[in-house]
Design a protein around this motif. Structure first.
Motif, short mmCIF file in Angstrom:
data_model
loop_
_atom_site.label_atom_id
_atom_site.label_comp_id
_atom_site.label_asym_id
_atom_site.label_seq_id
_atom_site.Cartn_x
_atom_site.Cartn_y
_atom_site.Cartn_z
N ARG A 31 27.19 15.93 17.71
CA ARG A 31 26.53 15.94 16.40
C ARG A 31 26.55 14.57 15.74
O ARG A 31 25.66 14.24 14.93
CB ARG A 31 27.23 16.97 15.50
CG ARG A 31 26.60 17.16 14.13
CD ARG A 31 25.37 18.03 14.19
NE ARG A 31 25.65 19.37 14.64
CZ ARG A 31 26.14 20.34 13.85
NH1 ARG A 31 26.40 20.09 12.58
NH2 ARG A 31 26.37 21.54 14.33
N GLN A 32 27.55 13.75 16.08
CA GLN A 32 27.67 12.44 15.45
C GLN A 32 26.59 11.46 15.90
O GLN A 32 26.38 10.41 15.28
CB GLN A 32 29.05 11.84 15.76
CG GLN A 32 29.27 11.62 17.26
CD GLN A 32 30.66 11.12 17.57
OE1 GLN A 32 31.14 10.15 16.98
NE2 GLN A 32 31.33 11.80 18.52
N ILE A 33 25.88 11.82 17.00
CA ILE A 33 24.87 10.92 17.53
C ILE A 33 23.57 11.10 16.74
O ILE A 33 22.91 12.14 16.85
CB ILE A 33 24.65 11.18 19.03
CG1 ILE A 33 25.97 11.03 19.80
CG2 ILE A 33 23.59 10.24 19.60
CD1 ILE A 33 25.87 11.38 21.27
N LYS A 34 23.21 10.10 15.96
CA LYS A 34 22.04 10.18 15.09
C LYS A 34 21.29 8.86 15.08
O LYS A 34 21.89 7.80 15.34
CB LYS A 34 22.47 10.51 13.65
CG LYS A 34 23.31 11.76 13.49
CD LYS A 34 23.73 11.95 12.04
CE LYS A 34 24.57 13.20 11.87
NZ LYS A 34 24.96 13.40 10.44
N VAL A 35 20.01 8.93 14.76
CA VAL A 35 19.24 7.72 14.50
C VAL A 35 19.31 7.38 13.02
O VAL A 35 19.59 6.24 12.64
CB VAL A 35 17.77 7.89 14.94
CG1 VAL A 35 16.94 6.67 14.54
CG2 VAL A 35 17.70 8.11 16.45
N GLU A 36 19.08 8.39 12.18
CA GLU A 36 19.19 8.21 10.73
C GLU A 36 20.38 9.01 10.21
O GLU A 36 20.71 10.07 10.75
CB GLU A 36 17.91 8.68 10.02
CG GLU A 36 16.64 7.99 10.49
CD GLU A 36 16.59 6.53 10.11
OE1 GLU A 36 17.33 6.14 9.18
OE2 GLU A 36 15.83 5.76 10.74
N GLY A 41 21.75 15.63 13.79
CA GLY A 41 22.57 15.15 14.89
C GLY A 41 22.14 15.74 16.22
O GLY A 41 21.37 16.70 16.29
N MET A 42 22.65 15.17 17.30
CA MET A 42 22.27 15.57 18.65
C MET A 42 22.78 16.98 18.97
O MET A 42 23.90 17.35 18.60
CB MET A 42 22.85 14.58 19.67
CG MET A 42 22.43 14.82 21.10
SD MET A 42 20.68 14.47 21.39
CE MET A 42 20.67 12.68 21.19
N LEU A 43 21.95 17.75 19.67
CA LEU A 43 22.33 19.08 20.15
C LEU A 43 22.32 19.09 21.68
O LEU A 43 21.60 18.31 22.31
CB LEU A 43 21.35 20.15 19.65
CG LEU A 43 21.22 20.36 18.14
CD1 LEU A 43 20.09 21.33 17.86
CD2 LEU A 43 22.52 20.89 17.58
#
Length: 350
Positions: A31-36, A41-43
């Motif tokens: 979930r911590q992986i984000k662009v903005e 967050g990433m699923l």
């Protein structure tokens, strides 16, 4: 870093260290992986649970590539040869096979819970005689929660165990009662002098004889089948039961949902689908035409290619050996020749 997975997001160039535990990463750590910053967050996406673990279990181990199935570390072949279903049920629950005193007490405990409430039998009798037995079963099991209201105390360990005992004891009685209803014959009370499998056969087939004693070969074959199907890791019905149970619904409601999942032809209902397929083919000389229709996408070959096992289902080898002993007693079913020829073709034809 040890025991971590470093992920580089090529969209942003940022790196993330994700902990590794038991060869897995937690989906929530993605979930911590984000662009903005305000993104969700990433699923992870795995609709069939092909590579996702939802619990840590020490009950059953499967290695599909090698054709291995173990309960609590015991090879399924060893349990099928040397143990009974009642012993295997204790093993699954407690992690080790029972000592003689434990087995005696466990057998007696199951025996005290095997008889069905009169209103349960009436409920079975309310269905049409030709109702599908799985439809009857999941309905009756769900209704048991109204007969045993204490089952709703799901956070109490002793109460949970009581429901486990009730279910192990009464599931054969429900199945037998359903069968007897379908053929218009009265319910047969359990016989405390018989084994778990022998008692099931008695409740199924007992007539007017004073004393019913099952054929030993058939009794043992049924016990072996119960052992082979006692558990199979996180399959469809197990996942359904765990999902329902997570809401703290009682075990009977959860099992009704699991039985509904098992009902489908791509899960437990595959056994019925295979029998229908064999009956449709009818004889060995009809197999080539049937295989052609399968290859052309017109029909489906049922009973081959289990999702888990990439070499050979170890349960099938045990069942095959057991089946030959059964046919020595009952006579050879002509559909067996069809099944064996289909197996030969399925294993040799790429």
């Amino acid at each position: 870093m040890a025991d971590t997975l470093t992920i580089t997001d090529n969209r942003t160039g940022r790196q993330y260290d994700v902990p590794i535990t038991d060869g897995t990463i937690r989906a929530i750590d993605l979930r911590q992986i984000k662009v903005e910053a305000d993104e969700f967050g990433m699923l992870s996406y795995d609709p069939a649970f092909l590579n996702t673990a939802n619990c840590r279990s020490s009950i059953t181990f499967i290695d599909g590539d090698k054709g291995i199935l173990r309960y609590r570390g015991y090879p399924i072949e060893q349990l099928a040869e040397r143990s009974t279903f009642v012993e295997t049920a204790w093993l699954l629950l407690h992690g080790e096979l029972p000592a003689p005193g434990e087995l005696e007490a466990w057998t007696a405990e199951l025996g005290r819970h095997v008889e069905l409430h009169e209103n349960v039998r009436k409920l079975v009798g309310a269905f049409r005689h030709d109702a599908h037995p799985m439809g009857v079963f999941l309905s009756v099991v769900g209704a048991l929660s109204t007969f045993f209201p204490d089952a709703k105390r799901v956070l109490d360990a002793d109460t949970r165990r009581t429901q486990i005992v009730r279910l192990i004891a009464q599931v054969p009685a429900i199945a037998a009662c359903t069968y007897r209803h379908s053929i218009g014959r009265p319910h047969v009370a359990p016989d405390p002098d018989l084994s778990y499998a022998g008692n099931f056969l008695s409740m199924l087939y007992r007539g007017i004889e004073r004393e019913y004693r099952p054929e030993p070969v058939l009794e043992r074959a049924l016990d072996v089948l119960f052992i082979l199907h006692a558990d199979h890791e996180q399959n469809c019905s197990t996942s359904a039961m765990r999902g329902i149970g997570s809401s703290q619904a009682d075990p009977f409601a959860a099992l009704a949902g699991a039985a509904a999942a098992l009902y489908g032809p791509l899960h437990g209902g595959a056994n019925e689908a295979v029998l229908r397929m064999l009956a449709e083919i009818g004889s060995v000389d009809q197999i080539p035409g049937f295989i052609r229709s399968v290859k052309e996408g017109e029909r489906r070959l049922m009973g081959f290619g289990h999702r888990v096992y990439k070499s050979y289902d170890p349960r099938a080898a045990v069942i095959k050996e057991t089946a030959h002993r059964v046919f020595e007693v009952t006579g050879r079913n002509p559909l067996l020749d069809v099944a064996l020829e289909l197996e030969r073709i399925a294993r040799q034809d790429d």
